[in-house]
Design a protein around this motif. Structure first.
Motif, mmCIF file in Angstrom:
data_model
loop_
_atom_site.group_PDB
_atom_site.id
_atom_site.type_symbol
_atom_site.label_atom_id
_atom_site.label_comp_id
_atom_site.label_asym_id
_atom_site.label_seq_id
_atom_site.Cartn_x
_atom_site.Cartn_y
_atom_site.Cartn_z
ATOM 1 N N ALA A 55 0.823 -1.206 0.000
ATOM 2 C CA ALA A 55 0.000 0.000 0.000
ATOM 3 C C ALA A 55 0.859 1.260 0.000
ATOM 4 O O ALA A 55 1.987 1.266 0.509
ATOM 5 C CB ALA A 55 -0.910 0.011 1.225
ATOM 6 N N GLU A 56 0.316 2.324 -0.555
ATOM 7 C CA GLU A 56 0.930 3.645 -0.424
ATOM 8 C C GLU A 56 0.500 4.217 0.920
ATOM 9 O O GLU A 56 -0.694 4.366 1.181
ATOM 10 C CB GLU A 56 0.464 4.563 -1.554
ATOM 11 C CG GLU A 56 0.985 5.993 -1.434
ATOM 12 C CD GLU A 56 0.378 6.944 -2.449
ATOM 13 O OE1 GLU A 56 0.595 8.167 -2.308
ATOM 14 O OE2 GLU A 56 -0.348 6.483 -3.356
ATOM 15 N N VAL A 57 1.459 4.535 1.772
ATOM 16 C CA VAL A 57 1.154 5.030 3.112
ATOM 17 C C VAL A 57 1.458 6.524 3.176
ATOM 18 O O VAL A 57 2.555 6.958 2.827
ATOM 19 C CB VAL A 57 1.960 4.287 4.190
ATOM 20 C CG1 VAL A 57 1.693 4.886 5.566
ATOM 21 C CG2 VAL A 57 1.609 2.800 4.177
ATOM 22 N N ILE A 58 0.487 7.298 3.640
ATOM 23 C CA ILE A 58 0.638 8.742 3.789
ATOM 24 C C ILE A 58 0.435 9.083 5.257
ATOM 25 O O ILE A 58 -0.596 8.757 5.845
ATOM 26 C CB ILE A 58 -0.386 9.494 2.920
ATOM 27 C CG1 ILE A 58 -0.155 9.179 1.435
ATOM 28 C CG2 ILE A 58 -0.304 10.999 3.173
ATOM 29 C CD1 ILE A 58 -1.207 9.747 0.511
ATOM 30 N N GLU A 59 1.440 9.709 5.865
ATOM 31 C CA GLU A 59 1.370 10.068 7.278
ATOM 32 C C GLU A 59 1.030 11.545 7.435
ATOM 33 O O GLU A 59 1.614 12.402 6.771
ATOM 34 C CB GLU A 59 2.696 9.751 7.982
ATOM 35 C CG GLU A 59 3.056 8.272 7.942
ATOM 36 C CD GLU A 59 4.291 7.940 8.742
ATOM 37 O OE1 GLU A 59 4.312 8.275 9.949
ATOM 38 O OE2 GLU A 59 5.232 7.366 8.179
ATOM 39 N N VAL A 60 0.091 11.829 8.324
ATOM 40 C CA VAL A 60 -0.341 13.203 8.586
ATOM 41 C C VAL A 60 -0.456 13.392 10.100
ATOM 42 O O VAL A 60 -0.482 12.416 10.853
ATOM 43 C CB VAL A 60 -1.701 13.509 7.917
ATOM 44 C CG1 VAL A 60 -1.601 13.362 6.409
ATOM 45 C CG2 VAL A 60 -2.793 12.606 8.474
ATOM 46 N N PRO A 61 -0.527 14.628 10.580
ATOM 47 C CA PRO A 61 -0.671 14.854 12.019
ATOM 48 C C PRO A 61 -1.927 14.169 12.575
ATOM 49 O O PRO A 61 -2.945 14.049 11.876
ATOM 50 C CB PRO A 61 -0.767 16.381 12.138
ATOM 51 C CG PRO A 61 -0.026 16.878 10.941
ATOM 52 C CD PRO A 61 -0.329 15.902 9.849
ATOM 53 N N ILE A 62 -1.848 13.733 13.823
ATOM 54 C CA ILE A 62 -2.969 13.048 14.454
ATOM 55 C C ILE A 62 -4.206 13.944 14.420
ATOM 56 O O ILE A 62 -4.126 15.157 14.614
ATOM 57 C CB ILE A 62 -2.622 12.652 15.910
ATOM 58 C CG1 ILE A 62 -3.739 11.770 16.504
ATOM 59 C CG2 ILE A 62 -2.379 13.867 16.781
ATOM 60 C CD1 ILE A 62 -3.362 11.142 17.831
ATOM 61 N N GLY A 63 -5.330 13.339 14.123
ATOM 62 C CA GLY A 63 -6.580 14.078 14.031
ATOM 63 C C GLY A 63 -6.904 14.550 12.627
ATOM 64 O O GLY A 63 -8.023 14.999 12.360
ATOM 65 N N GLU A 64 -5.931 14.439 11.697
ATOM 66 C CA GLU A 64 -6.146 14.915 10.330
ATOM 67 C C GLU A 64 -6.284 13.788 9.320
ATOM 68 O O GLU A 64 -6.557 14.031 8.139
ATOM 69 C CB GLU A 64 -4.987 15.830 9.904
ATOM 70 C CG GLU A 64 -4.852 17.093 10.735
ATOM 71 C CD GLU A 64 -3.695 17.971 10.291
ATOM 72 O OE1 GLU A 64 -3.170 17.738 9.166
ATOM 73 O OE2 GLU A 64 -3.305 18.883 11.040
ATOM 74 N N HIS A 65 -6.091 12.532 9.759
ATOM 75 C CA HIS A 65 -6.025 11.433 8.789
ATOM 76 C C HIS A 65 -7.377 11.147 8.127
ATOM 77 O O HIS A 65 -7.430 10.788 6.952
ATOM 78 C CB HIS A 65 -5.425 10.169 9.418
ATOM 79 C CG HIS A 65 -6.060 9.691 10.676
ATOM 80 N ND1 HIS A 65 -6.251 10.496 11.769
ATOM 81 C CD2 HIS A 65 -6.543 8.471 11.025
ATOM 82 C CE1 HIS A 65 -6.823 9.796 12.731
ATOM 83 N NE2 HIS A 65 -7.014 8.573 12.310
ATOM 84 N N GLU A 66 -8.470 11.320 8.852
ATOM 85 C CA GLU A 66 -9.776 11.057 8.249
ATOM 86 C C GLU A 66 -10.078 12.080 7.148
ATOM 87 O O GLU A 66 -10.485 11.714 6.033
ATOM 88 C CB GLU A 66 -10.878 11.083 9.307
ATOM 89 C CG GLU A 66 -12.257 10.810 8.735
ATOM 90 C CD GLU A 66 -13.346 10.740 9.797
ATOM 91 O OE1 GLU A 66 -14.524 10.624 9.416
ATOM 92 O OE2 GLU A 66 -13.019 10.797 10.999
ATOM 93 N N ALA A 67 -9.885 13.348 7.455
ATOM 94 C CA ALA A 67 -10.159 14.389 6.467
ATOM 95 C C ALA A 67 -9.276 14.233 5.230
ATOM 96 O O ALA A 67 -9.732 14.422 4.088
ATOM 97 C CB ALA A 67 -9.946 15.767 7.090
#
Length: 316
Positions: free
Chosen positions: A114-126
């Motif tokens: 899978a392509e994994v994209i990391e974002v700050p906590i709380g922002e992954h759903e948006a």
């Protein structure tokens, strides 16, 4: 609002039969009460129950949507499950994870292609919703979806089949998909059993919400305090409606109780459990007075523990 039915769960069981492990019920002979069975979902291919819902959700997509690819957001176990299911189906997957997700879960997700994209906590759903629109991907949510709930419910179907006279089922609660599905299956197939949800005290929004009869919102920063990283989400409108119907009571456990349960599971049950997977055992060991008596199944939801953290806890 239409809730998942036992027929939905039975159909899901057929779809995941050749993929999800039918995990056994293990009677714990070390338990002085002699009433504890463990259902080790930690033995699933991705180390957690999430494989059930992910496969059922992707299986229900038409060929065109599967071919375009799927996207998910998750702190770890759902990420791995969707990546694994997508790999098995030969479709592309994008997974958005919070940057505080355990590395063992992030790297495992990448290992499935899978392509994994990391974002700050709380922002992954948006971010997942944004990318789904941009790239034409189908979102596979971690819990707010009938197919996910039905897939997770197959674990409850197995409990009822393997221990028909079960009296208490302990199930972790976070976003609520597992408890919603398992509770639905148990109420249909073992109606005398009581379904007890278990949360960390530091992320006990569902316990408060069910007590008040309405959903409550705990700040992300508060829920992030618990060591049980897989139990930091909150129910959706859909899962909360299920929980109100099928969960008889809630129990909350402390961080020290979770750690002690992890040690007990490792030393006496020979099972590796991540903190989220150990909360049900923690409830059984430390809150017996709050639980109904009788034959009890504790669902060990996952075993993807960070190695360094696990070693530290075992040494404690």
């Amino acid at each position: 609002m239409e809730l998942v039915t036992i027929s939905d769960i039975e159909a899901a069981a057929e779809r995941v039969r050749d993929v999800a492990v039918r995990t056994p019920l293990l009677l714990q002979t070390w338990d002085p009460r002699g009433t504890l069975w463990l259902k080790p979902e930690s033995l699933q291919p991705v180390g957690a129950f999430k494989v059930r819902g992910a496969f059922n959700a992707i299986a229900t997509l038409d060929e065109e949507r599967r071919t375009r690819g799927v996207i998910a957001y998750s702190s770890g176990n759902h990420a791995q499950a969707v990546a694994y299911a997508a790999q098995r189906y030969g479709v592309p997957a994008v997974i958005v994870v919070p940057d505080v997700a355990p590395r063992i879960k992030v790297e495992a997700t990448r290992s499935y292609g899978a392509e994994v994209i990391e974002v700050p906590i709380g922002e992954h759903e948006a971010k997942a919703h944004e990318l789904a629109t941009e790239r034409g991907l189908t979102l596979v949510p971690p819990y707010d979806d009938a197919a996910i709930i039905a897939g997770q419910g197959t674990a409850g179907l197995e409990i009822a089949e393997d221990l028909p006279d079960v009296e208490v089922v302990l199930v972790p609660v976070s976003g609520g998909g597992l408890a919603a599905g398992v509770g639905t299956a148990i109420k249909a197939r073992a109606p005398r059993a009581r379904v007890i949800g278990v949360e960390p005290a530091l992320a006990a929004d569902t316990a408060e919400g069910l007590r008040l009869g309405r959903q409550v919102d705990w700040p992300q920063a508060d829920r992030a305090r618990t060591i049980a990283d897989g139990l930091r989400a909150q129910p959706s409108e859909l899962t909360f409606a299920h929980l109100r119907k099928v969960v008889d009571d809630m129990v909350t456990v402390t961080e020290d109780e979770i750690r002690e349960a992890m040690r007990t599971l490792a030393r006496k049950a020979r099972l590796v459990a991540e903190p989220s997977g150990a909360v049900t055992t923690a409830a059984y060991l430390s809150h017996a007075g709050e639980l109904p008596p009788g034959r009890t199944v504790a669902l060990v939801s996952g075993g993807n523990a960070d190695p360094a953290m696990f070693a530290e806890i075992l040494a404690g």
